[in-house]
Write a protein that holds these residues in place. Structure first.
Motif, PDB file in Angstrom:
ATOM      1  N   GLU A  65      38.229  38.994  44.921  1.00 54.33           N
ATOM      2  CA  GLU A  65      39.453  39.144  44.129  1.00 54.33           C
ATOM      3  C   GLU A  65      40.549  38.195  44.620  1.00 54.33           C
ATOM      4  O   GLU A  65      41.257  37.563  43.835  1.00 54.33           O
ATOM      5  CB  GLU A  65      39.949  40.586  44.175  1.00 54.33           C
ATOM      6  CG  GLU A  65      39.045  41.604  43.501  1.00 54.33           C
ATOM      7  CD  GLU A  65      37.833  41.981  44.352  1.00 54.33           C
ATOM      8  OE1 GLU A  65      36.901  42.594  43.813  1.00 54.33           O
ATOM      9  OE2 GLU A  65      37.832  41.642  45.556  1.00 54.33           O
ATOM     10  N   THR A  66      40.671  38.097  45.953  1.00 61.10           N
ATOM     11  CA  THR A  66      41.661  37.184  46.527  1.00 61.10           C
ATOM     12  C   THR A  66      41.316  35.737  46.213  1.00 61.10           C
ATOM     13  O   THR A  66      42.193  34.930  45.890  1.00 61.10           O
ATOM     14  CB  THR A  66      41.751  37.383  48.048  1.00 61.10           C
ATOM     15  OG1 THR A  66      42.236  38.695  48.326  1.00 61.10           O
ATOM     16  CG2 THR A  66      42.689  36.368  48.680  1.00 61.10           C
ATOM     17  N   THR A  69      42.260  35.031  42.605  1.00 66.37           N
ATOM     18  CA  THR A  69      43.712  34.928  42.449  1.00 66.37           C
ATOM     19  C   THR A  69      44.236  33.620  43.024  1.00 66.37           C
ATOM     20  O   THR A  69      45.079  32.945  42.419  1.00 66.37           O
ATOM     21  CB  THR A  69      44.408  36.113  43.146  1.00 66.37           C
ATOM     22  OG1 THR A  69      43.929  37.340  42.598  1.00 66.37           O
ATOM     23  CG2 THR A  69      45.917  36.042  42.962  1.00 66.37           C
TER      24      THR A  69
END
Length: 204
Positions: A65-66, A69
């Motif tokens: 997820e990081t 992003t």
């Protein structure tokens, strides 16, 4: 998104109590800046000065997820360059030019490799002179003349844009054909190049 960032409160906790050499001091300062920027953006990413490799910054593992992003954030900062490279790719395809797809590197547009016949045709599309059709472009003197014609046509078509192509002769040992590496150009020059190639053939 929840954050899980290791606090960085003291460089001496990480690097020892002695005086910090310049490289370690720079790494520590960069770590703090990146750490605070990630925290402000809500990114779960820990930046710490490296112990094993002094003067370097450790980022460590991040969640998918990081990573997603962070990728989106970076792409937002280079969106103009990405658009310019896609525009060039489309016009190269439309013109039927035998060359690599352009891509973005370090904020510039890398044009990659092009065949000699495609470079000759591209020179004509940019308003440059055409050689005798019987000319063997792969001969070194003729290839150098082609580079000169191309650079001048490129400069005129892009309003003074600079390009530094390199000729690679054919190789009998590895059976590789002669080609030209075009190098990279700024985004503004890439836009002007695309605009010149998007004109009707008779106006190119």
């Amino acid at each position: 998104m929840t954050t899980d960032i290791t606090p960085v409160t003291s460089l001496t906790d990480r690097l020892g109590s002695g005086a910090l050499p310049d490289a370690r001091r720079a790494a520590g300062s960069a770590s703090l800046d990146l750490h605070h920027a990630c925290a402000a953006a809500g990114l779960s990413l820990s930046a710490l000065p490296s112990i094993e490799r002094p003067g370097q910054v450790e980022i460590g593992l991040v969640s998918p997820e990081t990573a997603v992003t962070l990728t989106r954030m970076i792409r937002r900062t280079i969106k103009d360059a990405l658009r310019a490279s896609e525009r060039l790719r489309a016009v190269f395809l439309a013109r039927g030019l035998d060359m690599s797809d352009p891509y973005v590197r370090q904020g510039q547009i890398v044009l990659g490799e092009i065949s000699l016949t495609a470079a000759d045709r591209l020179t004509g599309l940019l308003g440059g002179p055409q050689p005798d059709p019987d000319t063997e472009l792969s001969y070194w003197p003729e290839a150098q003349l082609l580079l000169a014609r191309f650079c001048e046509a490129f400069k005129q078509a892009t309003g003074g844009g600079f390009i530094d192509p390199e000729f690679h002769p054919d190789c009998l040992r590895c059976n590789a054909e002669a080609l030209i590496t075009l190098g990279s150009i700024p985004v503004v020059t890439a836009r002007r190049l695309a605009r010149a190639l998007e004109r009707p053939p008779e106006a190119a």
